[in-house]
Each structure stands twice: as C-alpha cells, then as structure tokens.
Design a protein around this motif. Sequence first.
Motif, short mmCIF file in Angstrom:
data_model
loop_
_atom_site.label_atom_id
_atom_site.label_comp_id
_atom_site.label_asym_id
_atom_site.label_seq_id
_atom_site.Cartn_x
_atom_site.Cartn_y
_atom_site.Cartn_z
N ALA A 117 0.71 -1.26 0.32
CA ALA A 117 0.06 0.00 -0.18
C ALA A 117 1.01 0.92 -0.29
O ALA A 117 2.29 1.05 0.84
N ARG A 118 0.52 2.27 -0.39
CA ARG A 118 1.27 3.34 -1.06
C ARG A 118 0.02 4.42 0.37
O ARG A 118 -0.77 4.83 0.25
N VAL A 119 0.74 4.52 1.50
CA VAL A 119 0.27 5.34 2.66
C VAL A 119 0.96 6.79 2.69
O VAL A 119 1.55 6.82 3.02
N ASP A 120 0.38 8.42 2.29
CA ASP A 120 1.16 9.31 2.59
C ASP A 120 0.41 9.63 3.67
O ASP A 120 -1.17 9.45 4.55
N VAL A 121 1.02 10.26 4.79
CA VAL A 121 0.91 11.43 6.28
C VAL A 121 1.04 12.61 5.84
O VAL A 121 2.69 13.13 5.67
N THR A 122 0.12 13.51 6.17
CA THR A 122 0.61 14.88 6.73
C THR A 122 -0.05 15.40 8.73
O THR A 122 -0.77 15.31 8.77
N ALA A 123 1.11 15.41 8.80
CA ALA A 123 0.61 16.22 9.69
C ALA A 123 0.83 17.71 10.16
O ALA A 123 1.60 18.45 9.46
N ASN A 124 0.64 18.32 11.29
CA ASN A 124 1.21 19.91 11.99
C ASN A 124 2.12 20.01 12.73
O ASN A 124 1.45 19.98 13.72
N VAL A 125 2.66 20.28 12.34
CA VAL A 125 4.41 20.04 13.00
C VAL A 125 4.92 21.38 13.43
O VAL A 125 4.73 22.05 12.58
N PRO A 126 6.06 22.07 14.27
CA PRO A 126 6.80 22.68 14.90
C PRO A 126 8.03 22.67 13.49
O PRO A 126 8.14 21.54 13.58
N VAL A 127 8.02 24.17 12.46
CA VAL A 127 9.25 23.94 11.84
C VAL A 127 9.50 25.57 12.19
O VAL A 127 8.99 26.36 12.86
N ALA A 128 11.28 25.75 11.95
CA ALA A 128 12.13 26.53 11.89
C ALA A 128 10.92 27.78 10.76
O ALA A 128 11.57 27.16 9.76
N ASN A 129 11.32 28.87 10.95
CA ASN A 129 11.10 29.89 9.36
C ASN A 129 11.86 30.31 9.27
O ASN A 129 11.65 31.67 8.41
N ARG A 130 12.79 30.18 10.00
CA ARG A 130 14.35 30.66 9.31
C ARG A 130 15.63 29.49 9.09
O ARG A 130 15.45 29.14 10.51
N GLN A 160 5.93 19.09 18.99
CA GLN A 160 5.37 20.55 20.24
C GLN A 160 6.62 21.67 20.05
O GLN A 160 7.70 20.93 20.00
N LYS A 161 6.24 23.19 20.28
CA LYS A 161 6.65 23.65 20.30
C LYS A 161 7.78 24.08 21.60
O LYS A 161 8.60 24.39 21.29
N SER A 162 7.00 22.97 21.70
CA SER A 162 7.49 23.33 24.06
C SER A 162 9.01 22.76 23.15
O SER A 162 9.84 22.65 24.61
N GLN A 163 9.18 21.88 22.58
CA GLN A 163 10.32 20.63 22.42
C GLN A 163 11.72 21.59 21.91
O GLN A 163 12.56 21.37 21.82
N LEU A 164 11.34 22.44 21.52
CA LEU A 164 11.74 23.48 20.47
C LEU A 164 12.32 24.41 22.03
O LEU A 164 14.08 25.02 21.17
N ILE A 165 11.18 24.97 21.70
CA ILE A 165 11.92 26.80 22.21
C ILE A 165 12.44 26.51 23.76
O ILE A 165 12.10 26.07 24.32
N GLY A 166 13.36 27.68 23.75
CA GLY A 166 14.54 28.12 24.89
C GLY A 166 16.02 26.32 24.34
O GLY A 166 16.80 26.53 25.28
N HIS A 167 15.95 25.88 23.55
CA HIS A 167 16.74 24.77 23.01
C HIS A 167 17.69 25.16 22.59
O HIS A 167 17.56 26.48 21.94
N LYS A 172 21.99 22.40 11.96
CA LYS A 172 21.53 22.96 11.36
C LYS A 172 20.26 22.77 10.72
O LYS A 172 19.53 21.48 10.69
N LEU A 173 18.97 23.50 11.25
CA LEU A 173 17.88 23.73 11.12
C LEU A 173 17.60 24.52 9.78
O LEU A 173 17.58 25.44 9.54
N ARG A 174 17.22 23.63 8.73
CA ARG A 174 16.30 24.14 7.54
C ARG A 174 15.06 24.56 7.65
O ARG A 174 14.05 24.34 8.56
N ARG A 175 14.58 26.24 6.51
CA ARG A 175 13.45 26.03 7.15
C ARG A 175 12.21 25.41 6.62
O ARG A 175 12.18 25.28 5.68
N PHE A 176 11.24 25.84 7.28
CA PHE A 176 9.75 24.78 6.49
C PHE A 176 10.05 23.18 6.96
O PHE A 176 9.50 22.47 5.77
N ARG A 177 11.34 22.85 7.58
CA ARG A 177 11.08 21.44 6.63
C ARG A 177 10.92 20.67 8.25
O ARG A 177 11.28 21.47 9.87
N ALA A 178 10.80 19.45 8.50
CA ALA A 178 10.18 18.91 10.13
C ALA A 178 11.91 18.47 10.48
O ALA A 178 13.03 18.73 10.28
N ILE A 179 12.00 18.36 11.74
CA ILE A 179 12.71 18.70 12.55
C ILE A 179 12.88 17.33 13.81
O ILE A 179 12.08 17.56 14.02
#
Length: 248
Positions: A117-130, A160-167, A172-179
């Motif tokens: 089967a071909r299973v495609d998934v999209t999710a609302n995840v936190p990304v870096a905007n720069r 979750q954003k809380s897993q990133l903020i303050g860390h 290197k984090l690319r713009r608008f990529r899953a982290i």
Amino acid sequence: MVCDYFKDKIGTLVSCVTLAASCLLPLTIHAQDHSNATGQLKQSFTQMVEKELANWQRQAGLDAIKHTIDVHLPSGAANLQQCPNALVISSGARLPFGNVQRRVTCESLGWSLFIRARVDVTANVPVANRPLARGEHISASDIELQWLKLTPADRDLITQKSQLIGHQVSHKLRRFRAIKTSQVTNPQWINIGDRVIIEAKMNGFYANMPGEALESGGEGATIRVRNLSSGKIIHVYPTAKGRVKTLF
C-alpha cells in the motif's frame, strides 16, 4: 397432435434454459466468492494500517494527521476464496507510512500473500521559519506550525513547540522542514571559564557566592565549578545562563 407437438417444443426449450442457468450459476457464485476475497483483503489491510497510524500518532504526540491509503493487491488475489476467519497480518518494524508491505494469511484455507500500500501522511508540526545554525538558541519567534507531508525517514520527530523553544541547535535547521530530536539539545548555559553565581539552599538557608566553571553544561547536566570564596571545587547543576545550584 398439434398441441402435443408444441408441448414437446416448449418442454425442450424450458429444459435448455434450465440447463444453461444451472451451468452459469456456479460460475456466478464462484466469481462472487473471489470478489468477496478481494474486498476482504483490502478492508482488513486498510483497517490494520489505520490502527498502526493511530498508535503512531498517539506515541508521537500529534493532535491530528491527514492520511490516504492506496492498497495494491497482487493479481493472484482474484483467484482466492474469501477467508471464513479473520485474516492474520504480519507486523512491521518501520513507520506505517510511505510504501507499506505486509504478509496476509488465511490460516483456515492455507493461503498467504504479500500486500502493498502507498500511505501518505501529513501532520501539523513545528518548523523553523528561518535557517538556524548550530549553536543558536531557539526562541518562540523562530518557530511556527505547518502541515507537512512526512516520509519514513521522519523518525523521532519533534511534534510540539515546547520541545524546541529555549533549546539549542545541534545540527543546522532548514526553513520549513520537519525537525528531529537529534537536531536540538538542551541549552548550553555554562561554558568552561565562565564566571557564575553559585546558589546554595538547604533547610531555609540561602546563600550565593561567585564561582568559575571548570566544565561546560546545560539543563540536566552536572558540572564542576571552583568556589572563588573558599577555593573549593564543588559539583553543581546549571539552572540558567551564568547561574548554578549546589547539589545538597
């Protein structure tokens, strides 16, 4: 005589129609069995994938996902009779999206086959905007939520954003990529040679004194510092930039 003649003809015609129907009936039922087996395979496989996706979503801590499942049956599936019992589907070690393959078995009839089967998934995840370079500290203004199409490589995803903020960025984090969790680390609050404030609390007693860091560390780490008042070397843990607490 005429009546007998037509009676014989009509009887012969009815017999032929009855014979033809009896010959076609098993084929019709047989084809229906094959169709039921195909539907059973697709339904069971789809339900299995949906269950695995729900488990993964819960473990990943995602509030919502969107998915599509496109099941591909091998040509031999059309020749199988419907299984009278629940189908047995093997489990997989990979994430339940992308190209998914499982062995499906009907134990009572003794047949098995592989289904894909071909299973495609999209999710609302936190990304870096720069783009964020290694060593940078992540602030709330650096992060936003976006719907992204995920791949099987997106294991250990930060959800979750809380897993990133303050860390702090470790890769290197690319713009608008899953982290991934491996791309960030706890903030490095103390570096070797930093002047720090040592805080001591015990049984209502509180004191602070100057110190010098002999090791680097961040949240959750234990480091050595020299108490500049007494000259002693003690073990402490960082609590913020330039501040540490003693381990009583």
